[in-house]
Every structure is written in structure tokens, then in C-alpha cells.
Design a protein around this motif. Structure first.
Motif, mmCIF file in Angstrom:
data_model
loop_
_atom_site.group_PDB
_atom_site.id
_atom_site.type_symbol
_atom_site.label_atom_id
_atom_site.label_comp_id
_atom_site.label_asym_id
_atom_site.label_seq_id
_atom_site.Cartn_x
_atom_site.Cartn_y
_atom_site.Cartn_z
ATOM 1 N N ASP A 18 19.872 108.603 61.656
ATOM 2 C CA ASP A 18 19.069 107.953 60.610
ATOM 3 C C ASP A 18 18.415 109.001 59.710
ATOM 4 O O ASP A 18 18.320 108.824 58.499
ATOM 5 N N PHE A 19 17.937 110.087 60.320
ATOM 6 C CA PHE A 19 17.329 111.175 59.557
ATOM 7 C C PHE A 19 18.328 111.746 58.557
ATOM 8 O O PHE A 19 17.992 111.971 57.386
ATOM 9 N N ILE A 20 19.552 111.976 59.003
ATOM 10 C CA ILE A 20 20.604 112.536 58.137
ATOM 11 C C ILE A 20 20.896 111.589 56.974
ATOM 12 O O ILE A 20 21.129 112.028 55.847
ATOM 13 N N LYS A 21 20.887 110.288 57.234
ATOM 14 C CA LYS A 21 21.116 109.316 56.150
ATOM 15 C C LYS A 21 19.975 109.354 55.139
ATOM 16 O O LYS A 21 20.196 109.293 53.936
ATOM 17 N N LEU A 22 18.742 109.424 55.635
ATOM 18 C CA LEU A 22 17.568 109.416 54.759
ATOM 19 C C LEU A 22 17.420 110.738 54.014
ATOM 20 O O LEU A 22 17.071 110.759 52.834
ATOM 21 N N TYR A 23 17.675 111.840 54.690
ATOM 22 C CA TYR A 23 17.472 113.187 54.133
ATOM 23 C C TYR A 23 18.748 114.024 54.266
ATOM 24 O O TYR A 23 18.780 115.004 55.020
ATOM 25 N N PRO A 24 19.817 113.686 53.565
ATOM 26 C CA PRO A 24 21.086 114.395 53.781
ATOM 27 C C PRO A 24 21.047 115.900 53.498
ATOM 28 O O PRO A 24 21.782 116.665 54.111
ATOM 29 N N THR A 25 20.185 116.348 52.592
ATOM 30 C CA THR A 25 20.162 117.776 52.256
ATOM 31 C C THR A 25 19.139 118.573 53.068
ATOM 32 O O THR A 25 19.208 119.801 53.108
ATOM 33 N N VAL A 26 18.204 117.909 53.706
ATOM 34 C CA VAL A 26 17.116 118.614 54.383
ATOM 35 C C VAL A 26 17.592 119.536 55.506
ATOM 36 O O VAL A 26 17.100 120.657 55.623
ATOM 37 N N PRO A 27 18.555 119.149 56.353
ATOM 38 C CA PRO A 27 18.976 120.067 57.422
ATOM 39 C C PRO A 27 19.501 121.414 56.916
ATOM 40 O O PRO A 27 19.466 122.404 57.636
ATOM 41 N N LEU A 28 19.967 121.452 55.683
ATOM 42 C CA LEU A 28 20.448 122.705 55.106
ATOM 43 C C LEU A 28 19.312 123.521 54.486
ATOM 44 O O LEU A 28 19.509 124.661 54.093
ATOM 45 N N ARG A 29 18.119 122.922 54.411
ATOM 46 C CA ARG A 29 17.027 123.535 53.652
ATOM 47 C C ARG A 29 15.812 123.924 54.492
ATOM 48 O O ARG A 29 14.962 124.662 54.003
ATOM 49 N N VAL A 30 15.712 123.387 55.695
ATOM 50 C CA VAL A 30 14.525 123.668 56.509
ATOM 51 C C VAL A 30 14.949 124.111 57.911
ATOM 52 O O VAL A 30 16.028 123.758 58.384
ATOM 53 N N PRO A 31 14.085 124.863 58.588
ATOM 54 C CA PRO A 31 14.405 125.261 59.965
ATOM 55 C C PRO A 31 14.522 124.047 60.890
ATOM 56 O O PRO A 31 13.871 123.019 60.680
ATOM 57 N N GLN A 32 15.345 124.206 61.897
ATOM 58 C CA GLN A 32 15.615 123.122 62.843
ATOM 59 C C GLN A 32 14.350 122.615 63.537
ATOM 60 O O GLN A 32 14.232 121.432 63.841
ATOM 61 N N TYR A 33 13.386 123.501 63.787
ATOM 62 C CA TYR A 33 12.175 123.062 64.487
ATOM 63 C C TYR A 33 11.361 122.068 63.660
ATOM 64 O O TYR A 33 10.613 121.270 64.214
ATOM 65 N N TYR A 34 11.511 122.078 62.324
ATOM 66 C CA TYR A 34 10.845 121.067 61.507
ATOM 67 C C TYR A 34 11.510 119.696 61.688
ATOM 68 O O TYR A 34 10.850 118.670 61.739
ATOM 69 N N ILE A 35 12.815 119.709 61.780
ATOM 70 C CA ILE A 35 13.541 118.459 62.026
ATOM 71 C C ILE A 35 13.161 117.916 63.402
ATOM 72 O O ILE A 35 12.916 116.726 63.569
ATOM 73 N N ALA A 36 13.082 118.805 64.387
ATOM 74 C CA ALA A 36 12.685 118.399 65.744
ATOM 75 C C ALA A 36 11.291 117.779 65.728
ATOM 76 O O ALA A 36 11.052 116.753 66.365
ATOM 77 N N SER A 37 10.370 118.388 64.990
ATOM 78 C CA SER A 37 9.008 117.855 64.889
ATOM 79 C C SER A 37 9.024 116.449 64.293
ATOM 80 O O SER A 37 8.363 115.541 64.791
ATOM 81 N N TYR A 38 9.804 116.260 63.239
ATOM 82 C CA TYR A 38 9.917 114.947 62.608
ATOM 83 C C TYR A 38 10.464 113.914 63.604
ATOM 84 O O TYR A 38 9.986 112.786 63.661
ATOM 85 N N LEU A 39 11.461 114.318 64.381
ATOM 86 C CA LEU A 39 12.110 113.397 65.325
ATOM 87 C C LEU A 39 11.330 113.215 66.621
ATOM 88 O O LEU A 39 11.624 112.313 67.405
ATOM 89 N N GLY A 40 10.371 114.103 66.882
ATOM 90 C CA GLY A 40 9.589 114.012 68.108
ATOM 91 C C GLY A 40 10.344 114.511 69.332
ATOM 92 O O GLY A 40 10.134 114.029 70.440
ATOM 93 N N ILE A 41 11.242 115.474 69.118
ATOM 94 C CA ILE A 41 12.016 116.056 70.220
ATOM 95 C C ILE A 41 11.985 117.576 70.087
ATOM 96 O O ILE A 41 11.507 118.114 69.096
ATOM 97 N N SER A 42 12.514 118.277 71.064
ATOM 98 C CA SER A 42 12.512 119.740 71.029
ATOM 99 C C SER A 42 13.645 120.249 70.131
ATOM 100 O O SER A 42 14.673 119.573 69.972
ATOM 101 N N PRO A 43 13.491 121.457 69.581
ATOM 102 C CA PRO A 43 14.578 122.053 68.796
ATOM 103 C C PRO A 43 15.871 122.206 69.610
ATOM 104 O O PRO A 43 16.966 122.046 69.083
ATOM 105 N N GLU A 44 15.715 122.482 70.902
ATOM 106 C CA GLU A 44 16.896 122.619 71.763
ATOM 107 C C GLU A 44 17.664 121.298 71.858
ATOM 108 O O GLU A 44 18.896 121.286 71.886
ATOM 109 N N PHE A 45 16.910 120.199 71.900
ATOM 110 C CA PHE A 45 17.564 118.898 71.983
ATOM 111 C C PHE A 45 18.268 118.561 70.666
ATOM 112 O O PHE A 45 19.337 117.952 70.667
#
Length: 192
Positions: free
Chosen positions: A154-181
Motif C-alpha cells: 500500500d505504501f508503494i502505491k501511495l508513494y511510488p517514488t519515496v523508496p528511491l528518495r529516502v533511507p529505508q529506516y524512514y519507510i520502516a518508521s512509517y510502516l511501524g516495523i524494523s528496517p530489517e523487516f
């Protein structure tokens, strides 16, 4: 410079050339460097900003001082703390640029002038608030009822360009999971 914001508001209202001119004259153009905090918790939000180019994040600090990302905003999105801006009360949030960002800003004064001069702009801002509320409600439902993988998709659908622009740990924070997950989810999806 104003072509995209005119297209953005034209989704909801038709503007005459004079109204377009009045609107754009009220906008303040800002280029903001990467990693600039536009709003801090405790401050009163002084802007509603349309992002022409760039990426920002909205977050708060939890009881342990960890950042929890609520949302991102990229090109053709608006960003603000709506409650703080309209109610003139201190914000609970931080808004920070994630890369150099070009914004078109309305202040409380210029927004009030816009609404009194061109009342049909009320519809534009009502639609933006409705869209924002819908996004927040969907995020809440997704957080409660979906798996981490479903939330990531769902995150990828809402923010298709964000994973290419921000560190993975920010995406993890948004999703409420660890960067490793997040890494595990990406590997699993790539293998499919």
C-alpha cells in the motif's frame, strides 16, 4: 513556475485568467535545503505549502524520543499541520525536507486574502482536507488490519517514488516495523 499548482487546483474549480493571476500573486516561492525543519513541535504552523519539487516528511517524537513518521509529501502534494495552521495552536509534529524542496507557500494572511477574494477556493481546501482525512483513515485501518507486507505494498502505491528518495529506516518508521523487516519484505517480493 505556477503551471502545476494551477493544474492541481483546477481539478476542483475553474479559474479565469484574472483569478489565476490573483492566486499566483499571493503565493510565496521558497527553495528549502535538504534536512531543513520547516515546523517543530511546539511551534504554530505558519504555512500551507504546495510542493513543486522535492520530498518532505511529517513526524512526531514518541515517549522514548524516537521519530515516528506519519506521512511523506512529494511533488504535487500539499503539506502543513492543518490543525495548528487553522486553530493557531502549537503543533505536535515536525515537518522536515528530505531533499532540496521547492514550495509555493500560503501564510494564514495570504490564505485568508485568497478566500475572501476568490471564495470558490474554499472548495479546493475542503477537497484537500477530505483527501487528507481519507488518507489518514485508510492508514489507520491498514495499520490495524493488514500484514506488514500488505502495508508495504500500500505504501508503494501511495508513494511510488519515496523508496528511491529516502533511507529505508524512514519507510520502516512509517510502516511501524524494523528496517530489517522491510529488507525481508523487499527480498520476498523481488523473488516472486
Amino acid at each position: 513556475m505556477f503551471e502545476n499548482i494551477i493544474k492541481n487546483v483546477s481539478k476542483w474549480i475553474a479559474l479565469t485568467d484574472k483569478e489565476k493571476s490573483t492566486f499566483t500573486e499571493l503565493l510565496e516561492s521558497r527553495t528549502v535545503p535538504n534536512k531543513t525543519i520547516l515546523l517543530r513541535a511546539g511551534e504554530i504552523c505558519q504555512f500551507e505549502g504546495y510542493i513543486s519539487k522535492g520530498c518532505v516528511r511529517i513526524y512526531y517524537l514518541d515517549e522514548k524520543g524516537a521519530e515516528v513518521i506519519l506521512s511523506f509529501a512529494v511533488e504535487d502534494w500539499w503539506v502543513s499541520d492543518i490543525a495548528s495552521f487553522h486553530e493557531r495552536k502549537p503543533s505536535n509534529f515536525y515537518i522536515e525536507t528530505m531533499e532540496e524542496t521547492e514550495m509555493l507557500i500560503l501564510t494564514p494572511k495570504t490564505k485568508e486574502e485568497l478566500l475572501s477574494t476568490i471564495p470558490k477556493f474554499e472548495r479546493v481546501f475542503r477537497m484537500l482536507v477530505q483527501r487528507n482525512l481519507s488518507t489518514v483513515q485508510n492508514r489507520l485501518i491498514n495499520t490495524i488490519s493488514k500484514t506488514a507486507t500488505e502495508r508495504y505494498l500500500d505504501f508503494i502505491k501511495l508513494y511510488p517514488t519515496v523508496p528511491l528518495r529516502v533511507p529505508q529506516y524512514y519507510i520502516a518508521s512509517y510502516l511501524g516495523i524494523s528496517p530489517e523487516f522491510v529488507s525481508k519484505i523487499r527480498k520476498r517480493l523481488a523473488a516472486k
